[in-house]
Enzyme design. Structure first.
Site, PDB file in Angstrom:
ATOM      1  N   LYS A   1      -6.686  64.709  45.992  1.00  5.86           N
ATOM      2  CA  LYS A   1      -7.696  63.803  46.134  1.00  5.86           C
ATOM      3  C   LYS A   1      -7.147  62.354  46.535  1.00  5.86           C
ATOM      4  O   LYS A   1      -7.457  61.576  47.614  1.00  5.86           O
ATOM      5  CB  LYS A   1      -8.502  63.459  45.055  1.00  5.86           C
ATOM      6  N   ASN A   2      -5.886  61.925  45.858  1.00  2.00           N
ATOM      7  CA  ASN A   2      -5.653  60.543  46.060  1.00  2.00           C
ATOM      8  C   ASN A   2      -4.520  60.412  47.404  1.00  2.00           C
ATOM      9  O   ASN A   2      -4.075  59.453  47.496  1.00  2.00           O
ATOM     10  CB  ASN A   2      -4.887  59.866  44.818  1.00  2.00           C
TER      11      ASN A   2
ATOM     12  N   CYS B   1     -15.095  49.499  37.516  1.00  2.00           N
ATOM     13  CA  CYS B   1     -15.335  50.734  37.170  1.00  2.00           C
ATOM     14  C   CYS B   1     -15.050  50.653  35.617  1.00  2.00           C
ATOM     15  O   CYS B   1     -14.477  49.951  35.021  1.00  2.00           O
ATOM     16  CB  CYS B   1     -14.648  51.846  37.851  1.00  2.00           C
TER      17      CYS B   1
ATOM     18  N   ARG C   1     -10.335  46.340  37.886  1.00  2.00           N
ATOM     19  CA  ARG C   1      -9.569  46.782  39.008  1.00  2.00           C
ATOM     20  C   ARG C   1      -9.812  45.801  40.481  1.00  2.00           C
ATOM     21  O   ARG C   1     -10.590  46.158  41.275  1.00  2.00           O
ATOM     22  CB  ARG C   1     -10.270  48.213  39.522  1.00  2.00           C
TER      23      ARG C   1
ATOM     24  N   ASP D   1      -3.282  58.985  35.023  1.00  2.00           N
ATOM     25  CA  ASP D   1      -4.381  59.940  35.359  1.00  2.00           C
ATOM     26  C   ASP D   1      -4.076  61.158  34.605  1.00  2.00           C
ATOM     27  O   ASP D   1      -4.988  61.963  34.415  1.00  2.00           O
ATOM     28  CB  ASP D   1      -4.269  60.258  36.935  1.00  2.00           C
TER      29      ASP D   1
ATOM     30  N   ARG E   1     -16.294  64.344  41.183  1.00  2.05           N
ATOM     31  CA  ARG E   1     -15.529  63.752  42.029  1.00  2.05           C
ATOM     32  C   ARG E   1     -13.996  63.888  42.281  1.00  2.05           C
ATOM     33  O   ARG E   1     -13.465  63.689  43.286  1.00  2.05           O
ATOM     34  CB  ARG E   1     -15.436  62.078  41.418  1.00  2.05           C
TER      35      ARG E   1
HETATM   36  C1  EPZ Z   1      -4.958  54.683  42.292  1.00  2.00           C
HETATM   37  O1  EPZ Z   1      -5.800  53.429  41.955  1.00  2.00           O
HETATM   38  C2  EPZ Z   1      -5.637  55.857  41.835  1.00  2.00           C
HETATM   39  N1  EPZ Z   1      -6.666  56.192  42.992  1.00  2.00           N
HETATM   40  C3  EPZ Z   1      -5.967  56.080  40.520  1.00  2.00           C
HETATM   41  O2  EPZ Z   1      -6.640  57.318  40.142  1.00  2.00           O
HETATM   42  C4  EPZ Z   1      -4.826  55.879  39.449  1.00  2.00           C
HETATM   43  O3  EPZ Z   1      -5.209  56.014  38.254  1.00  2.00           O
HETATM   44  C5  EPZ Z   1      -4.155  54.423  39.800  1.00  2.00           C
HETATM   45  O4  EPZ Z   1      -3.711  54.502  41.264  1.00  2.00           O
HETATM   46  C6  EPZ Z   1      -2.754  54.382  39.322  1.00  2.00           C
HETATM   47  O5  EPZ Z   1      -1.929  55.199  39.521  1.00  2.00           O
HETATM   48  C7  EPZ Z   1      -6.664  56.331  44.106  1.00  2.00           C
HETATM   49  O6  EPZ Z   1      -5.541  56.543  44.567  1.00  2.00           O
HETATM   50  C8  EPZ Z   1      -7.832  56.458  45.205  1.00  2.00           C
HETATM   51  P1  EPZ Z   1      -3.707  50.399  41.183  1.00  2.00           P
HETATM   52  P2  EPZ Z   1      -5.606  52.040  42.485  1.00  2.00           P
HETATM   53  O7  EPZ Z   1      -4.132  49.402  42.445  1.00  2.00           O
HETATM   54  O8  EPZ Z   1      -4.805  51.893  43.632  1.00  2.00           O
HETATM   55  C9  EPZ Z   1      -4.114  46.320  39.093  1.00  2.00           C
HETATM   56  C10 EPZ Z   1      -8.235  58.918  39.492  1.00  2.00           C
HETATM   57  O9  EPZ Z   1      -8.373  59.265  38.466  1.00  2.00           O
HETATM   58  N2  EPZ Z   1      -4.494  45.606  40.421  1.00  2.00           N
HETATM   59  O10 EPZ Z   1      -2.393  51.124  41.399  1.00  2.00           O
HETATM   60  O11 EPZ Z   1      -6.998  51.356  42.328  1.00  2.00           O
HETATM   61  C11 EPZ Z   1      -5.241  47.062  38.539  1.00  2.00           C
HETATM   62  O12 EPZ Z   1      -6.494  46.566  38.016  1.00  2.00           O
HETATM   63  C12 EPZ Z   1      -7.920  57.382  39.904  1.00  2.00           C
HETATM   64  O13 EPZ Z   1      -7.751  59.830  40.388  1.00  2.00           O
HETATM   65  C13 EPZ Z   1      -4.811  44.331  40.401  1.00  2.00           C
HETATM   66  O14 EPZ Z   1      -4.819  43.524  39.439  1.00  2.00           O
HETATM   67  O15 EPZ Z   1      -4.802  51.312  41.070  1.00  2.00           O
HETATM   68  C14 EPZ Z   1      -4.583  48.015  37.680  1.00  2.00           C
HETATM   69  O16 EPZ Z   1      -4.473  47.436  36.475  1.00  2.00           O
HETATM   70  C15 EPZ Z   1      -8.445  56.320  38.563  1.00  2.00           C
HETATM   71  N3  EPZ Z   1      -4.998  43.821  41.779  1.00  2.00           N
HETATM   72  C16 EPZ Z   1      -3.008  48.088  38.058  1.00  2.00           C
HETATM   73  O17 EPZ Z   1      -2.924  46.991  39.115  1.00  2.00           O
HETATM   74  C17 EPZ Z   1      -4.965  44.468  42.859  1.00  2.00           C
HETATM   75  O18 EPZ Z   1      -5.136  44.027  44.035  1.00  2.00           O
HETATM   76  C18 EPZ Z   1      -2.787  49.525  38.919  1.00  2.00           C
HETATM   77  O19 EPZ Z   1      -3.691  49.655  39.928  1.00  2.00           O
HETATM   78  C19 EPZ Z   1      -4.652  45.858  42.677  1.00  2.00           C
HETATM   79  C20 EPZ Z   1      -4.408  46.584  41.487  1.00  2.00           C
END
Ligand code: EPZ
Length: 421
Positions: A22-23, A116, A121, A308, A400
């Site tokens: 998915k990701n 969410c 996020r 995850d 999802r």
């Molecule tokens: C991706 O989410 C995945 N989703 C998530 O999978 C996964 O848990 C996550 O990466 C971490 O590995 C997809 O790839 C579609 P991040 P993402 O940006 O990119 C903070 C699932 O279950 N952050 O790596 O949204 C954020 O709040 C889903 O399949 C900022 O502060 O996660 C978090 O604490 C859930 N500002 C951390 O960084 C930003 O601009 C990591 O988030 C971006 C992120």
């Protein structure tokens, strides 16, 4: 809203195929916006999030045709560079259209993805990086409005490792003027899969999979055909299903290649995990002990233990021998499955981003509520071993990210059915 009804006690055995990731598929679907030629993808999983993304791209004017697990996307016509709230609110990954729209069309209007269940996020790193590449970006009335005559290459440094942030910036950089260097880049395998697809389209990318990715902008990208990588989190989740039930399961169409941290912990818990490789295919087999040993985990960006898989390991530890400490360092609110597992009799104490889990001999079936995608998976795992029936409500979260989970678990011997709640 549907629910799953699981009768615990079956030891899972047999073989099941793992679907595409998915990701990896979500950003790669958005890469179709970068070219006026068709992009054909194979091994695309049939998931609600994928359907939502295809609906969003279609609304923009991308022509989408599906045939089994193949999807062809063609953004050769007029593209409306808008991602509306009613679609973005159901799937945060919609933010991944921002970089491609800016790069190809020079403008985008994308609803701010709400937070969410697992955290706020924010997308500040996505915006900061695009601004460094010359985009003018305003945020008003819940929308990101962005313009750029032509993005220019820049040296970018993200304040924290962000998977979709890295992906958005990498896609934007493909058509920028000059070279972009992304430092502190995410090293997740899904980022590498996206880079491989972009390279097949003619992008000039090096360093994907490391924390420094270099992209030399090109005038345009061509079409391509790309096979989506296997879903490593689905793989890990089914390995946990075999582990928690004392089973013996083979997963086909996948490998342990991107799951070292998870496989290490499963082996520490007493499981025998074997990677099987033939010239034609790869698979993974897990043979579980009668009872697992508790294993402590600490989530962190790849290649460390993936966030995850945290909820799934809380379920394993709930019935393991001993006490485990689980540290969640990525998201600020990713323990909501704990209170539901406690309803099943789990002994879990939460202190901030740390959970202490003391294994019990048996969980008792009960009605529980899914709150997010991976929390749902942990409740299903617990239901597989709880005494009696477990009713997992609100499983739209599960749909999802897991393709036909009850059919796959039934094939392995689980007693599980879907019911209208
Ligand atoms: C991706 O989410 C995945 N989703 C998530 O999978 C996964 O848990 C996550 O990466 C971490 O590995 C997809 O790839 C579609 P991040 P993402 O940006 O990119 C903070 C699932 O279950 N952050 O790596 O949204 C954020 O709040 C889903 O399949 C900022 O502060 O996660 C978090 O604490 C859930 N500002 C951390 O960084 C930003 O601009 C990591 O988030 C971006 C992120």
């Amino acid at each position: 809203m549907d629910k799953l009804v699981i009768t615990g006690g079956a030891r899972l055995t047999g073989e099941v195929a793992v679907s595409g990731a998915k990701n990896a598929a979500l950003p790669i679907l958005c890469a179709s916006l970068l070219s006026s030629e068709p992009l054909t993808l194979r091994n695309v999983p049939a998931l609600n999030d994928i359907a939502t993304m295809l609906k969003l791209l279609t609304r923009m004017g991308v022509t989408v045709t599906r045939e089994g697990d193949s999807v062809t996307l063609h953004a050769g016509g007029v593209i409306e560079p808008v991602a509306p709230y009613e679609l973005v609110k159901t799937m945060r990954a919609s933010i991944l259209v921002l970089g491609p729209l800016l790069a190809r069309l020079g403008e985008a209007r994308v609803s701010l993805p709400g937070g969410c269940a697992i955290g706020a996020r924010p997308v500040d790193q996505h915006i900061k990086g695009l601004q460094s590449m010359g985009a003018e970006i305003g945020v008003e009335h819940g929308y990101i409005s962005a313009k750029a005559t032509r993005l220019r290459g820049a040296r970018l440094f993200t304040d924290m490792v962000t998977v979709t942030g890295t992906e958005n910036l990498m896609m934007a950089a493909c058509l920028a003027d000059g070279e972009t260097v992304i430092e502190n880049a995410a090293r997740e395998p899904e980022v590498v899969d996206l880079a491989q697809c972009l390279s097949a389209m003619g992008a000039r990318i090096s360093g994907a999979g490391t924390d420094v990715i270099r992209i030399r902008g090109v005038p345009r990208l061509a079409g391509a055909t790309h096979r989506i990588m296997p879903d490593r989190i689905e793989t890990g989740t089914f390995l946990c299903a075999a582990a928690i039930t004392g089973g013996d399961v083979r997963l086909t169409g996948t490998s342990t290649g991107y799951l070292d941290a998870v496989v290490d912990k499963l082996m520490d818990a007493g499981c025998d995990v074997q990677a099987e490789k033939t010239p034609a295919a790869e698979s993974v087999r897990l043979i579980a002990p009668a009872r697992l040993k508790a294993v402590s985990i600490r989530t962190a960006p790849y290649p460390a233990f993936p966030t995850d898989m945290q909820a799934q390991f809380m379920a394993l530890n709930a019935v393991a021998e001993g006490t485990a400490v689980i540290r969640e360092t990525i998201f600020e609110n990713r323990f909501m499955h704990a209170v539901e597992l406690q309803r099943l009799g789990a002994d879990i104490r939460i202190d901030g981003n740390t959970a202490v889990v003391s294994g019990v001999n048996r969980l008792q079936g009960a009605t529980v509520m899914a709150t997010d995608l991976r929390a749902s998976a942990s409740l299903v795992l617990a239901g597989l071993v709880a005494d009696g029936e477990t009713h997992v409500e609100r499983i739209y979260h599960l749909d999802r990210g897991y393709e036909g989970i009850e059919a796959k678990l039934t094939r392995l011997g689980a007693t599980i059915r879907r019911e209208k709640a």
